[in-house]
Design a protein around this motif. Structure first.
Motif, mmCIF file in Angstrom:
data_model
loop_
_atom_site.group_PDB
_atom_site.id
_atom_site.type_symbol
_atom_site.label_atom_id
_atom_site.label_comp_id
_atom_site.label_asym_id
_atom_site.label_seq_id
_atom_site.Cartn_x
_atom_site.Cartn_y
_atom_site.Cartn_z
ATOM 1 N N ALA A 157 1.288 3.292 -8.645
ATOM 2 C CA ALA A 157 1.679 2.081 -7.996
ATOM 3 C C ALA A 157 2.084 1.045 -8.995
ATOM 4 N N ALA A 158 1.276 0.882 -9.876
ATOM 5 C CA ALA A 158 1.326 -0.222 -10.783
ATOM 6 C C ALA A 158 2.578 -0.446 -11.845
ATOM 7 N N ILE A 159 2.952 0.714 -12.232
ATOM 8 C CA ILE A 159 3.875 0.984 -13.347
ATOM 9 C C ILE A 159 5.294 1.571 -12.784
ATOM 10 N N ALA A 160 5.285 2.060 -11.599
ATOM 11 C CA ALA A 160 6.502 2.843 -11.015
ATOM 12 C C ALA A 160 7.758 1.683 -11.090
ATOM 13 N N PRO A 161 7.684 0.401 -10.611
ATOM 14 C CA PRO A 161 8.718 -0.409 -10.608
ATOM 15 C C PRO A 161 9.022 -0.648 -11.823
ATOM 16 N N MET A 162 8.300 -0.811 -13.141
ATOM 17 C CA MET A 162 8.708 -0.947 -14.583
ATOM 18 C C MET A 162 9.414 0.265 -15.024
ATOM 19 N N VAL A 163 8.829 1.476 -14.592
ATOM 20 C CA VAL A 163 9.482 2.615 -15.170
ATOM 21 C C VAL A 163 10.822 2.858 -14.670
ATOM 22 N N TYR A 195 12.971 -2.527 -6.890
ATOM 23 C CA TYR A 195 12.184 -2.677 -5.628
ATOM 24 C C TYR A 195 11.909 -1.821 -4.759
ATOM 25 N N LEU A 196 12.973 -0.729 -4.799
ATOM 26 C CA LEU A 196 12.482 0.650 -4.033
ATOM 27 C C LEU A 196 11.532 1.397 -4.473
ATOM 28 N N ALA A 197 11.140 1.494 -5.952
ATOM 29 C CA ALA A 197 10.124 2.036 -6.298
ATOM 30 C C ALA A 197 8.721 1.034 -5.889
ATOM 31 N N SER A 198 8.773 -0.047 -5.704
ATOM 32 C CA SER A 198 7.638 -0.878 -5.373
ATOM 33 C C SER A 198 7.239 -0.664 -3.831
ATOM 34 N N LEU A 199 8.127 -0.196 -3.222
ATOM 35 C CA LEU A 199 8.232 0.018 -1.536
ATOM 36 C C LEU A 199 7.477 1.719 -1.628
ATOM 37 N N VAL A 200 7.968 2.316 -2.605
ATOM 38 C CA VAL A 200 7.360 3.769 -2.104
ATOM 39 C C VAL A 200 6.407 4.104 -2.779
ATOM 40 N N PHE A 201 6.048 3.601 -4.073
ATOM 41 C CA PHE A 201 4.670 3.933 -4.672
ATOM 42 C C PHE A 201 3.691 2.633 -4.239
ATOM 43 N N THR A 202 2.849 2.973 -3.445
ATOM 44 C CA THR A 202 2.127 1.733 -2.848
ATOM 45 C C THR A 202 0.610 2.038 -3.070
ATOM 46 N N ALA A 203 0.292 3.135 -3.664
ATOM 47 C CA ALA A 203 -1.021 3.703 -4.215
ATOM 48 C C ALA A 203 -1.087 4.768 -5.022
ATOM 49 N N MET A 218 7.726 14.020 -3.054
ATOM 50 C CA MET A 218 8.203 13.516 -1.977
ATOM 51 C C MET A 218 7.714 14.210 -0.769
ATOM 52 N N MET A 219 7.179 15.456 -0.719
ATOM 53 C CA MET A 219 6.631 16.088 0.271
ATOM 54 C C MET A 219 4.944 15.729 0.510
ATOM 55 N N ASN A 220 4.605 14.719 -0.442
ATOM 56 C CA ASN A 220 2.995 14.357 -0.317
ATOM 57 C C ASN A 220 3.021 13.144 0.793
ATOM 58 N N PRO A 221 2.140 13.531 2.057
ATOM 59 C CA PRO A 221 2.140 12.507 2.928
ATOM 60 C C PRO A 221 1.456 11.228 2.315
ATOM 61 N N ARG A 222 0.648 11.383 1.189
ATOM 62 C CA ARG A 222 0.114 10.079 0.922
ATOM 63 C C ARG A 222 1.024 8.896 0.293
ATOM 64 N N LEU A 223 2.122 9.605 -0.338
ATOM 65 C CA LEU A 223 3.375 8.724 -0.844
ATOM 66 C C LEU A 223 3.769 7.758 0.192
ATOM 67 N N TRP A 224 3.698 8.299 1.527
ATOM 68 C CA TRP A 224 4.606 7.356 2.708
ATOM 69 C C TRP A 224 3.402 6.615 3.252
ATOM 70 N N GLU A 225 2.303 6.524 2.882
ATOM 71 C CA GLU A 225 1.308 5.605 3.383
ATOM 72 C C GLU A 225 1.524 4.097 2.908
ATOM 73 N N LYS A 226 1.592 3.145 3.770
ATOM 74 C CA LYS A 226 1.878 1.694 3.573
ATOM 75 C C LYS A 226 0.858 0.897 3.221
ATOM 76 N N PRO A 227 1.063 -0.245 2.751
ATOM 77 C CA PRO A 227 -0.042 -0.838 2.261
ATOM 78 C C PRO A 227 -0.881 -1.500 3.301
ATOM 79 N N LYS A 228 -0.444 -1.583 4.539
ATOM 80 C CA LYS A 228 -1.191 -2.093 5.517
ATOM 81 C C LYS A 228 -2.079 -0.875 6.071
#
Length: 494
Positions: A178-184, A166-174, A327-337
């Motif tokens: 994004a698609a495989i992170a929760p499964m991995v 669940y945390l991976a689905s929140l962090v990896f949004t793009a 974790m230092m990449n700002p694109r990682l923290w961009e939310k789906p909205k």
């Protein structure tokens, strides 16, 4: 002792001290002999002591049996026992008598003036019940036993795995992860955690012990967190590559006289980071399998313990660093909205401020006399879909498959890139190098996979992307001689 006394009488030697000494050599040879020494009043300064060797069978007749049971117990509790360690255990056990009340500290001193007293009258007594009472221990069963411990450990692993996914689905949004992170992340947490629990159960079953529910829960928790961390590091690899290239070569660089774009450098670096984090994941899974099966397949194929430890430590440390960069990449923290960009299928344009009647022409016009057929078709298709372009004579030198249009709606410039047959890396590179903020790209239908298409907005509109910012990218697909509108990629601007 009788022999010592007889020899002393022959030589008129006075007996003042009788010393019994255990022999280190006899422990090594397992003869377990004592040296009986008779001294006069000078004790150790006696110039002619009388010595004999004596094996008290009543003391050592069960020593090998006891030591064998002791070693069997120790091998169950201690992972590694060296020969010199077992030899020291034997020496101390012989000299101290283990847990018995008979202690021999190297020397036994006895004072005496005479010889040996021998008894002739013996009194027998009934056996005294001095053996320790054996208390039967009932084996634990149900949820307090082995299966209960396993279920408790696996329950913790399941909770941690679901939370990590669940945390991976929140962090990896793009992006590609994004698609495989929760499964991995969730899958690795479950695999490593479950292996830790089952490995504990296997050791308990082998040794006939019960580690307790707390050990199973803690081992499962530790294993699941280890697997989840390895999964996060693996998924952070592409983000880490963007961070590194943005800091070191944001506009590309020349390698052996050949210019390599920033996009290509990102992909190359990401491949290396995937190799390192993948190796770290492989080590974690190998260790997990070894806990259950007792077999390390890497070592069984010839890898030495030293090499295995070195490679494992290197991949672990580097994966932590890669995770930090990611974790230092700002694109990682961009939310789906609020993503860097979005994809609109079969884009159409609405320009309420521009009426067709206000334009000089009612159809597409190209002022470039050298325009190609595809440049004209693109302009006509865009006009039909509500974006009014006008072909213009290029300013400066343009490469093949490149053209400029005037956007009659905004007054800006739209730039055409014909990239049929190009790889996804080259497509990103060409778009980011374009001078206009509105780029039209002609591709062959099916040229990009679904995953590559999903990655495009993040790679093009990322703050770390080289070149001037792009706001719109219109994809047009070429099907034979015909063109059709494809996806519209838009930057989301606050």
């Amino acid at each position: 002792m009788a022999e010592c006394t007889a020899e002393c009488r022959k030589s008129n030697k006075k007996i003042n001290y009788v010393i019994l000494s255990p022999l280190e050599s006899s422990i090594i040879t397992k003869s377990y002999e004592l040296m009986v020494a008779v001294y006069d009043e000078n004790m150790y300064l006696d110039q002619s002591p009388v010595r004999r060797y004596w094996k008290p069978d009543f003391l050592f007749q069960y020593i090998e049996e006891d030591f064998g049971a002791l070693m069997s117990y120790l091998h169950k509790k201690v992972i590694r026992l060296k020969d010199f360690e077992t030899a020291e255990v034997r020496r101390m056990y012989v000299l101290t008598g283990g847990d018995s009340s008979f202690i021999m500290n190297y020397e036994f001193h006895a004072l005496g003036d005479g010889g040996i007293l021998c008894g002739t009258d013996f009194v027998e007594y009934e056996p005294f019940p001095d053996a320790p009472e054996q208390v039967p221990v009932e084996e634990e069963s149900g949820f307090s036993g082995l299966w209960g411990n396993i279920l408790a450990g696996l329950a913790v692993v399941a909770v941690v795995s679901l939370a990590a996914a669940y945390l991976a689905s929140l962090v990896f949004t793009a992006g590609a992860s994004a698609a495989i992170a929760p499964m991995v992340v969730g899958g690795l947490a479950a695999a490593v955690g479950a292996a830790a629990v089952l490995g504990t159960a296997a050791k308990d079953a082998e040794n006939g012990t019960n580690s307790g529910a707390a050990s199973y829960i803690m081992n499962g928790l530790t294993g699941a967190l280890t697997g989840a961390l390895a999964g996060f590091e693996l998924c952070l690899a592409p983000y880490a590559a963007e961070t590194v290239i943005a800091a070191s070569a944001p506009f590309g660089m020349s390698i052996f006289g050949q210019f390599v774009s920033a996009g290509a450098l990102v992909d190359l670096t990401a491949s290396g980071f995937f190799a390192i984090t993948g190796a770290n994941t492989l080590f974690k899974l190998t260790n997990a399998i070894e806990q259950v099966s007792g077999v390390n397949w890497m070592k069984s194929m010839g890898m030495s313990d030293e090499s295995y430890s070195s490679y494992e430590e290197f991949s672990d440390l580097m994966s932590l660093q890669i995770g930090f960069w990611g974790m230092m990449n700002p694109r990682l923290w961009e939310k789906p909205k609020d993503p860097p960009g979005k994809i609109t299928q079969s884009a159409g344009y609405q320009n309420p401020e521009t009426e067709l009647t206000t334009l000089k022409n009612d159809k597409f016009v190209n002022h470039n006399p050298e325009a190609t057929d595809i440049e004209n078709k693109v302009g006509e298709l865009m006009w039909e879909n509500g974006i009014y372009l006008e072909g213009k004579i290029p300013e400066g030198q343009r490469g093949p498959g490149t053209a400029d249009y005037t956007n009659l709606t905004t007054g800006g410039t739209a730039e055409l890139k014909t990239l049929v047959g190009s790889s996804s890396n080259n497509i990103v590179s060409e778009i980011t190098k374009a001078q206009s903020d509105f780029v039209i790209v002609v591709l062959k239908e099916g040229q990009l996979t679904e995953t590559e298409l999903m990655r495009l907005p993040g790679r093009i509109f990322s703050p770390n992307a080289p070149g001037s910012p792009k706001n719109l990218v219109q994809i047009i697909y070429q099907i034979g001689e015909e063109l059709k509108m494809g996806e519209l990629l838009e930057r989301i601007i606050d």
